[in-house]
Motif scaffolding. Sequence first.
Motif, short mmCIF file in Angstrom:
data_model
loop_
_atom_site.label_atom_id
_atom_site.label_comp_id
_atom_site.label_asym_id
_atom_site.label_seq_id
_atom_site.Cartn_x
_atom_site.Cartn_y
_atom_site.Cartn_z
N GLU A 41 44.01 28.34 38.78
CA GLU A 41 43.72 27.51 37.61
C GLU A 41 43.55 26.05 38.02
N ASP A 101 38.48 30.72 33.98
CA ASP A 101 37.66 30.27 32.87
C ASP A 101 38.55 29.87 31.70
N ALA A 102 38.64 28.56 31.46
CA ALA A 102 39.48 28.05 30.38
C ALA A 102 38.92 28.40 29.01
N ASP A 103 37.65 28.77 28.96
CA ASP A 103 37.02 29.09 27.67
C ASP A 103 36.93 30.60 27.41
N SER A 161 35.93 31.50 36.33
CA SER A 161 34.85 30.57 36.00
C SER A 161 33.67 30.81 36.94
#
Length: 444
Positions: free
Chosen positions: A398, A404-406, A415
Motif C-alpha cells: 500500500e 488500488d485505493a479506488d 493498482s
Amino acid sequence: MNAHQPPRPYTSYVYAYPHKTAYRPLPDRPALTGLWAGEPKDALSLYLHIPFCEVRCGFCNLFTRIGAPDELTTRYLDALDRQATAVRDALGDASPVRFATAAFGGGTPTYLTAGELERLCDIAERRMGADLRAVPLSVESSPATATADRLAVLADRGATRLSLGVQSFVEAEARAAVRPQRRADVEAALGRIRDSGVPVLNIDLIYGIDGQTEATWRHSLDAALAWRPEELYLYPLYIRPLTGLGRLGPAADRAWDEQRLRLYRYGRDHLLGHGYEQVSMRMFRRADAPPQGPDDHACQTDGMIGLGCGARSYTSSLHYSFDYAVDMREIRAIIDAYTATADFSRAEVGRRVDSGEARRRHLLQSLLQAEGMPLDGYAERFGSSPFADFPAELARFEALGWLDADAPAGLLRLSDEGLAHSDGLGPELFSSGVRAAMAAYEAK
C-alpha cells in the motif's frame, strides 16, 4: 524486503506457488490413492506435458530437450499412457471424477506428429476420462510445428485455444533471443491456425530483448494485432542460469529494468487502446473475444492432474512432480528415466502445503490477476482476513502505491503500477521456508 527500497520489478515470474525449486524427494513416496482419497475431484484441471522442441530458445528454462531420436516420442507416449492409467486408478470412483479444463504444454506439444497428437488426445480421453470437446482445451505451438495436419487433429479433438510462441516479428530481435525464425514462416503459421477454425488464438511476445526499442516493439505489437488475436501475452525477457542467454553473463541491471518497464507500459497502453482488456501483468484479452466455453475450475482451490515428467499435480496438501533440471544432459537423463518407469502409483518429488502456505498461494494467485481478490471468498475459505494474515506485506504494498485505493469495498486489487510490478511483488509473498528451499536448490 528492504524497508527503504522497493523490490526490483523483475525478480521472478510467479506462475505457481510453491516454486518447483522448493520441491524435494519425498522420503515416504506417498501412494496417489491415499493422496487423492479425500480430495474433491469434480472440477479438476488436466495438464499433459510434452518435453520436446525443435530448437531451444536462448531465454528458455523450461523442462524440454531438442529432438527425440530413436523413437523417443513413442516411448514417451507409452510412459504417459502408463502414468495416466495409474493416476486414473488412484482417483477411484467413490466420488465423481470430472475435468473442467485441459491443456497440452511443454516444450512444444505440436512437436508430435499428427498421429501422435491423436494418441495424446486418446490418453486424455480414454485413460483419464476427460471430455476434450466439452471443456476448454489449450495447446501450445511454435511456427515451425503449427502444420495443417497437426492443427486439423487438434481442432477436430476439441482444442479451443492455440498459443503461438512468436516472441518478436523483427528477425534481428528473434536472433538476439536465440529464436531464429523468418517473419514469413511466422505469418504462414498464423494463417494456418486461423484456417483451422480453433476459436481462440494467443500470440506470445517478449520485451526487453537486446536492441529493442519502442519503435521495434510497436512493430511486433502491430504485426500481432493485424491477426486480431483473441489473446496476447506480453512476457518480459529473463536471463536465467544454464540457459543459452544465461551463459553470456549477468545483464539484469537497473537500466535493463527500466527498459523492460518502459516497454511493458508502452505495450499495455497500446493494447488497451486497441480494444483489449488486461487480465494480468502478462495477459490481455480482446474485449469482444468469444467465450471459451464453461470453465468452472478455480486455480486457488481445485486440484490439478499433471501427466508427463515435467508436469506438476496439486492436491490440497501436497504439490508433486518429478525431478527438475534446465541443463540439457540432466533433462535427457530425467526423460530417459521417465520412459523406463513401470510404476507410477506414488509421488516421488514434491512439497507439502500447510494452511499457511495455502493462504499465501490463494493470495498470490488472486492478487496477481487484474480483477483482484474478493475478501469474502478468502474469509469463507480460511476464516480470516489477508490483512490479518499478511499485515506487513500488504502495508508495504500500500505504501508503494501498489494497491488500488479506488477498488470497490470488499475487493483487494492491485493498482496499475502494482500490476506492472507483479514479478517483484509476487516473490515478496513467499514464505521463509519456501525461500530457504529455493535458495538451497542446486541448479542442474
